[in-house]
Enzyme design. Structure first.
Site, PDB file in Angstrom:
ATOM      1  N   ASP A   1       0.855  -1.200   0.000  1.00  0.00           N
ATOM      2  CA  ASP A   1       0.000   0.000   0.000  1.00  0.00           C
ATOM      3  C   ASP A   1       0.889   1.248   0.000  1.00  0.00           C
ATOM      4  O   ASP A   1       2.106   1.150  -0.029  1.00  0.00           O
ATOM      5  CB  ASP A   1      -0.916   0.003   1.234  1.00  0.00           C
TER       6      ASP A   1
ATOM      7  N   HIS B   1       1.400  -9.224  -3.427  1.00  0.00           N
ATOM      8  CA  HIS B   1       0.373  -8.219  -3.121  1.00  0.00           C
ATOM      9  C   HIS B   1       1.097  -6.879  -3.034  1.00  0.00           C
ATOM     10  O   HIS B   1       1.583  -6.477  -1.982  1.00  0.00           O
ATOM     11  CB  HIS B   1      -0.313  -8.555  -1.792  1.00  0.00           C
TER      12      HIS B   1
ATOM     13  N   ASP C   1       1.463 -17.929  -3.878  1.00  0.00           N
ATOM     14  CA  ASP C   1       2.028 -16.846  -4.695  1.00  0.00           C
ATOM     15  C   ASP C   1       0.892 -16.234  -5.508  1.00  0.00           C
ATOM     16  O   ASP C   1       0.704 -16.571  -6.679  1.00  0.00           O
ATOM     17  CB  ASP C   1       3.139 -17.415  -5.592  1.00  0.00           C
TER      18      ASP C   1
ATOM     19  N   GLU D   1       2.424 -10.394   0.727  1.00  0.00           N
ATOM     20  CA  GLU D   1       2.673  -8.958   0.580  1.00  0.00           C
ATOM     21  C   GLU D   1       4.183  -8.742   0.657  1.00  0.00           C
ATOM     22  O   GLU D   1       4.956  -9.681   0.908  1.00  0.00           O
ATOM     23  CB  GLU D   1       1.949  -8.143   1.671  1.00  0.00           C
TER      24      GLU D   1
END
Ligand SMILES: [Zn+2]
Length: 509
Positions: free
Chosen positions: A145, A439, A482, A491
């Site tokens: 993020d 991610h 994965d 992540e």
């Protein structure tokens, strides 16, 4: 693959142990690039049940000549690997470059390829609950993020500065270099300090955006309230960096030292303020149950940088805390207290020496056949724990010269780079079977996996829908998928890369 090796290879001097499963012969053959057998070693007769497999080992440490090899046993073979004096240099460069790719508020240069983008998150940030606005540009996006958080930033920078202290010669610059990159984060951290010394916990939008590039996230930036965990970590990190940069840029070092003292003064006059996301904020919380370890770490770093009165404060706090474990987390900073306290004079330094060695011995006792200390429960970001523990074991080796610690530290690296039950090299872009669907918003947005990122790795709690769908009933060491959607196992994070940077650098010496 049923024969697991470090896919990036080994140095000639390293202990080399293949982990194997399935129908195997009693002998392991080492083949060179021409397919010739150059070494034959026995397979151990002892079988171990681990993570759903019947596992044996074969020690091929006698292989020391540089070259490219594969291992064969019965009908099974390994991925190719090298024996070389410096097998991890390119990976180390990529691990540091990952932080450059994570830069916020900067025009990433064309060499960043499809991950280059114009400066992102450049607006002023609103102080939560007010009409006050602050310029808080810079730093690194934390993970998959685009939030920027002080607590994990402090861990990341501390790992990088330790890596530099332990072995600055290990680094070959790529898109960036270690010292300039750590400075990028430190300069941003300085912007999050209030005039009274308190440090805002984080700057982010109210929630997480979709899988878009960073400059496409346009929502308002918000500075979440000050916490004493962020302020303590900030004080420690700034005091530590002030020493590192003293000879590189004395004005910058003085600025950081002054900021560290101001943060300390705030702490001394504040009850614990433990962070929780305020109403309306849904990004990473990085909450904590105690700020005692952050306060101790701050005292130790200030004692080393400034002497009294911080030395007395550090001694008093140390006497109350050194009986416990010493993890190198983002929430539990006691490992940094133990390591950084080694340089304190007198009994304080001796306490920290005992603390480090006790932690290292506890790790040694718990190592399983794959070489890591966790078997039943692998937590979210377990690969960080593996790298952290490798750091602590190397610190014990640096203190004592005892090779048992170094060999155990090497095992942590081998596990992350291929000696694990799923045969993954958990660093993107490296090895024969790298993690490649993280991610990570830029990787998803561009349809290309950004290189040099350490995956979080197995998480036995199955904490996202993709993990729940694919991993029911799997043993802990195999709870990894994965897949872009599995944020609990795949992540990436700045403070997962950073302990691996320190571990690889330390092992390069
Ligand atoms: Zn940004």
């Amino acid at each position: 693959m049923n024969i697991q090796v470090n896919q990036l290879g080994y140095t000639p001097a390293m202990r080399k142990v293949a982990i194997m499963r399935g129908a195997l012969n009693s002998e392991l053959l080492v083949k060179n690039a021409a397919g010739e057998t150059v070494l034959t070693v026995p397979v151990s007769t002892e079988r171990t049940q681990l993570w759903g497999d019947d596992v044996v080992t074969a020690d091929f440490s006698a292989l020391t000549r540089p070259g490219t090899y594969t291992l064969e046993c019965g009908s099974e073979s390994s991925y190719p690997f090298v024996i070389a004096e410096k097998p991890y240099t390119a990976c180390l460069t990529a691990l540091v470059d990952m932080l450059y790719y994570q830069r916020c508020g900067d025009d990433l240069k064309p060499e960043a390829g499809c991950f280059a983008h114009p400066a992102c998150h450049t607006g002023l940030a609103r102080v939560y609950g007010t009409d006050e606005f602050v310029e808080a540009n810079g730093g690194w996006h934390d993970a998959g993020d685009y939030g920027r958080y002080i607590v994990p930033a402090a861990k990341t920078v501390a790992d990088m500065l330790l890596a530099y202290e332990w072995n600055k010669d290990a680094f070959v610059p790529g898109l960036t270099d270690l010292i300039n990159e750590a400075r990028w984060e430190l300069q941003w951290m300085l912007k999050l300090q209030r005039a009274d010394g308190g440090v805002y916990h984080k700057v982010s939008c109210a929630g997480f955006c979709g899988m878009i590039m960073p400059h496409e996230e346009k929502e308002e930036l918000i500075l979440s309230p000050v916490s004493t965990t962020a302020t303590g970590d900030f004080a420690a990190c700034m005091a530590m960096a002030a020493r590192t940069y003293a000879d590189i840029d004395s004005a910058f070092a003085a600025q950081m030292k002054e900021a560290a003292i101001r943060a300390w003064d705030f702490l001394e006059n504040s009850e614990p303020i433990l962070f929780r996301n305020p109403e309306g904020i849904r990004t990473g919380g990085y909450g904590d149950r105690s700020d005692a370890d952050e306060r101790l770490w701050a005292a130790i770093e200030l004692a080393r940088t400034c002497g009294e009165p911080y030395l007395t404060a550090a001694e008093v706090k140390l006497a109350a805390m050194d009986r416990h474990a010493a993890p190198l987390g983002w929430g539990d900073m006691r490992g940094y207290c133990a390591i950084e306290g080694l340089a304190l004079p007198g009994e304080a330094g001796q306490r920290c020496r005992r603390w480090v060695l006790r932690e290292a011995e506890n790790l040694l006792k718990r190592l399983n056949l794959y070489g890591i200390s966790m078997t039943e429960h692998l937590h979210w970001g377990s690969n960080m724990d593996v790298a952290n523990q490798g750091m602590m074991l190397m610190q014990a080796f640096r203190l004592t010269g005892e090779v048992k610690y170094r060999i155990a530290a090497e095992k942590q690296l081998h596990y992350l780079l291929g000696v694990n039950p799923l045969s993954y090299c958990y660093v993107s872009g490296f090895g024969s079977q790298p993690m490649c669907r993280p991610h990570h918003r830029p990787s998803v947005a561009q349809g290309v996996c950004q290189p040099g990122m350490l995956s979080g790795g197995p998480c036995s709690g199955l904490a996202d829908a993709v993990a729940k769908e694919h991993l029911q009933g799997q043993p802990a060491g195999k709870c990894f998928v994965d897949d872009h959607g599995s944020y609990s196992t795949n992540e990436i994070c700045i403070y997962w890369n950073s302990p691996l940077i320190a571990l690889v650098a330390a092992l390069d010496k």
